[in-house]
Write an enzyme that holds these catalytic residues in place. Structure first.
Site, PDB file in Angstrom:
ATOM      1  N   CYS A  94      -6.256   8.226   5.878  1.00 20.65           N
ATOM      2  CA  CYS A  94      -5.646   9.380   6.538  1.00 20.65           C
ATOM      3  C   CYS A  94      -4.126   9.327   6.342  1.00 20.65           C
ATOM      4  O   CYS A  94      -3.587   8.374   5.772  1.00 20.65           O
ATOM      5  CB  CYS A  94      -5.993   9.367   8.032  1.00 20.65           C
ATOM      6  SG  CYS A  94      -5.194   8.033   8.959  1.00 20.65           S
ATOM      7  N   GLU A 144      -7.337   0.024   7.834  1.00 21.92           N
ATOM      8  CA  GLU A 144      -6.190  -0.234   6.966  1.00 21.92           C
ATOM      9  C   GLU A 144      -5.028  -0.831   7.745  1.00 21.92           C
ATOM     10  O   GLU A 144      -4.389  -1.793   7.307  1.00 21.92           O
ATOM     11  CB  GLU A 144      -5.703   1.061   6.300  1.00 21.92           C
ATOM     12  CG  GLU A 144      -6.740   1.758   5.450  1.00 21.92           C
ATOM     13  CD  GLU A 144      -7.514   2.833   6.223  1.00 21.92           C
ATOM     14  OE1 GLU A 144      -7.988   2.556   7.347  1.00 21.92           O
ATOM     15  OE2 GLU A 144      -7.664   3.941   5.685  1.00 21.92           O
ATOM     16  N   CYS A 150      -2.458   6.135   7.858  1.00 18.06           N
ATOM     17  CA  CYS A 150      -2.700   4.928   7.073  1.00 18.06           C
ATOM     18  C   CYS A 150      -1.973   4.972   5.736  1.00 18.06           C
ATOM     19  O   CYS A 150      -1.403   3.965   5.308  1.00 18.06           O
ATOM     20  CB  CYS A 150      -4.199   4.723   6.885  1.00 18.06           C
ATOM     21  SG  CYS A 150      -5.026   4.322   8.445  1.00 18.06           S
ATOM     22  N   HIS A 204      -6.905   1.651  12.865  1.00 19.12           N
ATOM     23  CA  HIS A 204      -7.784   1.946  11.742  1.00 19.12           C
ATOM     24  C   HIS A 204      -7.896   0.678  10.891  1.00 19.12           C
ATOM     25  O   HIS A 204      -7.026  -0.200  10.934  1.00 19.12           O
ATOM     26  CB  HIS A 204      -7.223   3.082  10.907  1.00 19.12           C
ATOM     27  CG  HIS A 204      -7.260   4.406  11.582  1.00 19.12           C
ATOM     28  ND1 HIS A 204      -7.031   5.584  10.905  1.00 19.12           N
ATOM     29  CD2 HIS A 204      -7.512   4.764  12.874  1.00 19.12           C
ATOM     30  CE1 HIS A 204      -7.144   6.603  11.737  1.00 19.12           C
ATOM     31  NE2 HIS A 204      -7.417   6.132  12.944  1.00 19.12           N
TER      32      HIS A 204
END
Length: 156
Positions: A89, A61, A92, A59
């Site tokens: 999420c 991040e 993360c 992701h």
């Protein structure tokens, strides 16, 4: 019209994160971008790339946090601010907390999976020994519209 909860620097960094989100979209990924800042300088950036990297954890991040750890030669990213175009999420947010990021600024909320403010407030959880100051809504409409447009195109 600017939201007075955010500084001009916050706006500039989020615009950079939005540009990274467009880069993710151009690569066929969900358009999410992230910028990690320390002392008014970008330490690392990231954009969604789980498809390209064949990595479910890639992701935006996480990509930014990994790059920052390498750049600083430290897994503790203290006194940093992470700008991301969608509320993180649970995976993360866990990484953000463990990296000791001081502040998270996100654009669009994620009412189904967001773990900074929407579904969970993981950055403020009592069972953790580090707290992350979370602020959402910076350029939220622009980020949300980019995501909606991406998914509309994918459905057609």
């Amino acid at each position: 019209m600017n939201d007075d909860r955010f500084s001009e620097a916050d706006y500039a960094w989020m615009h950079q994160a939005l540009a990274l989100a467009r880069q993710a979209e151009a690569a066929g990924e969900v358009p999410i971008g992230a910028v990690l800042v320390k002392n008014d300088a970008a330490i690392a950036t990231g954009w969604n790339q789980p498809i390209l990297a064949h990595d479910p954890s890639a992701h935006a991040e996480i990509v930014a946090l990994r790059a920052a750890g390498q750049a600083l030669q430290n897994y503790r990213l203290v006194e940093t601010t992470l700008y991301v175009t969608l509320e993180p999420c649970v995976m993360c947010m866990g990484a953000i907390v463990h990296a000791r990021v001081a502040r998270l600024v996100f654009a669009a909320p994620d009412p189904q999976r967001g773990c900074a403010e929407s579904v969970l407030r993981l950055g403020a959880a009592d069972f953790l020994n580090h707290r992350v100051a979370c602020q959402g809504g910076l350029l939220a409409q622009e980020a949300a519209e980019g995501l909606r447009a991406f998914f509309r195109r994918r459905r057609t």
